[in-house]
Design an enzyme around this catalytic site. Structure first.
Site, short mmCIF file in Angstrom:
data_model
loop_
_atom_site.label_atom_id
_atom_site.label_comp_id
_atom_site.label_asym_id
_atom_site.label_seq_id
_atom_site.Cartn_x
_atom_site.Cartn_y
_atom_site.Cartn_z
N TYR A 105 21.00 86.08 109.89
CA TYR A 105 22.07 86.75 108.63
C TYR A 105 21.46 86.01 107.57
CZ TYR A 105 25.11 85.83 112.50
OH TYR A 105 26.17 86.84 113.87
N TYR A 144 19.17 86.91 117.98
CA TYR A 144 18.45 85.91 117.22
C TYR A 144 18.85 84.85 118.32
CZ TYR A 144 23.89 84.33 116.07
OH TYR A 144 24.93 84.76 115.34
N ARG A 154 21.65 84.95 121.39
CA ARG A 154 22.67 85.27 121.66
C ARG A 154 22.13 86.85 121.62
NH1 ARG A 154 27.81 84.14 119.25
NH2 ARG A 154 27.60 85.30 121.51
N HIS A 157 26.17 91.09 118.15
CA HIS A 157 27.39 91.39 118.23
C HIS A 157 27.75 91.43 117.06
CE1 HIS A 157 25.30 87.29 117.82
NE2 HIS A 157 27.32 86.26 116.63
N HIS A 159 30.95 90.03 114.69
CA HIS A 159 32.26 88.74 115.07
C HIS A 159 33.56 89.67 113.43
CE1 HIS A 159 30.12 85.63 115.12
NE2 HIS A 159 28.63 85.93 114.76
FE LIG Z 1 26.50 85.58 115.26
#
Ligand SMILES: [Fe+2]
Length: 239
Positions: A105, A144, A154, A157, A159
């Site tokens: 991110y 990640y 994770r 995905h 959000h």
């Molecule tokens: Fe996330």
């Protein structure tokens, strides 16, 4: 006096519990008192709503940022926003945010050693049309690590935030990709008790939405209430 509509309760197991032992940080985050229903009176329903009128052309395309093109597998994500009767929900603001192709991110607290992409910001938004449809173009996000448990990763995905007609009408969920090998060890995905509800968080590969020599297509419909409801992280109206 305006009355608060009462809805049929969701099917048991549709939504994750607010405190889920496998997802460690929920122990400190979850509310310890019963939730309150916020009445939607004139003030709530007619107040200004941030965002809808600020959507700009190109906000639905995450593949360009700061004058250049993001690295990664280009994808089209589309679907419909529906209510429990299968009716379209038009004019809803959908906002998305996600990691880049390497699973990172653009955020100060995300410092794991995967490169930032100078041409990927990772957020976008779109308003559903009169048929409840939305569509955006992005890069398939990477997995990640997140430190929740040993070797925790994770699944890839995106959000989603869905705004309704008032500030009190906001729901948040995550979209996953089919056949992700990381589902088995992810407590966020597995915190949804009902396996059928869990599958409603997984998009479907859509060859019809795949664009020749350009992008793979995925479909993700979001259902706001009822038997086919999408599990949400923020469920405001259990009473
Ligand atoms: Fe996330």
């Amino acid at each position: 006096m305006t009355t608060v509509p009462r809805f049929a309760p969701d099917a048991p197991g549709t939504h994750p519990p607010l405190d889920f032992a496998g997802y460690r940080s929920t122990a400190l985050r979850h509310p310890s008192r019963p939730l309150l229903v916020l009445p939607q009176r004139l003030t709530e329903l007619t107040g200004p709503l941030f965002g809808h009128d600020r959507v700009q052309p190109g906000d639905d395309d995450l593949t360009w940022y700061d004058g250049g093109e993001a690295v990664g597998q280009r994808i089209v994500v589309h679907g419909r926003l529906l209510d429990s009767d299968g009716r379209a929900v038009p004019d809803a603001l959908l906002e998305v945010w996600q990691a880049n192709a390497g699973g990172r991110y653009r955020h100060v607290v995300d410092q794991w050693p995967s490169p930032l992409d100078p041409h990927f910001a990772g957020n976008g938004r779109v308003v559903t049309d009169s048929d409840g449809r939305y569509r955006f173009t992005t890069i398939r996000p990477g997995a990640y690590p997140w430190g929740n448990h040993p070797n925790a990763w994770r699944p890839a995905h995106i959000h989603f935030s869905v705004f309704g007609q008032a500030f009190t009408q906001r729901l948040i969920t995550q979209m996953y990709f089919p056949d992700d090998p990381l589902f088995f060890q992810d407590p966020i995905f597995n915190s949804v008790p009902d396996p059928a509800a869990r599958q409603r968080l997984v998009s479907a590969y859509d060859h019809g939405a795949t664009v020749e020599s350009w992008a793979l297509g995925f479909r993700f419909d979001i259902v706001l209430r009822g038997r086919d409801q999408t599990p949400f992280e923020t469920e405001p109206d259990d009473d």
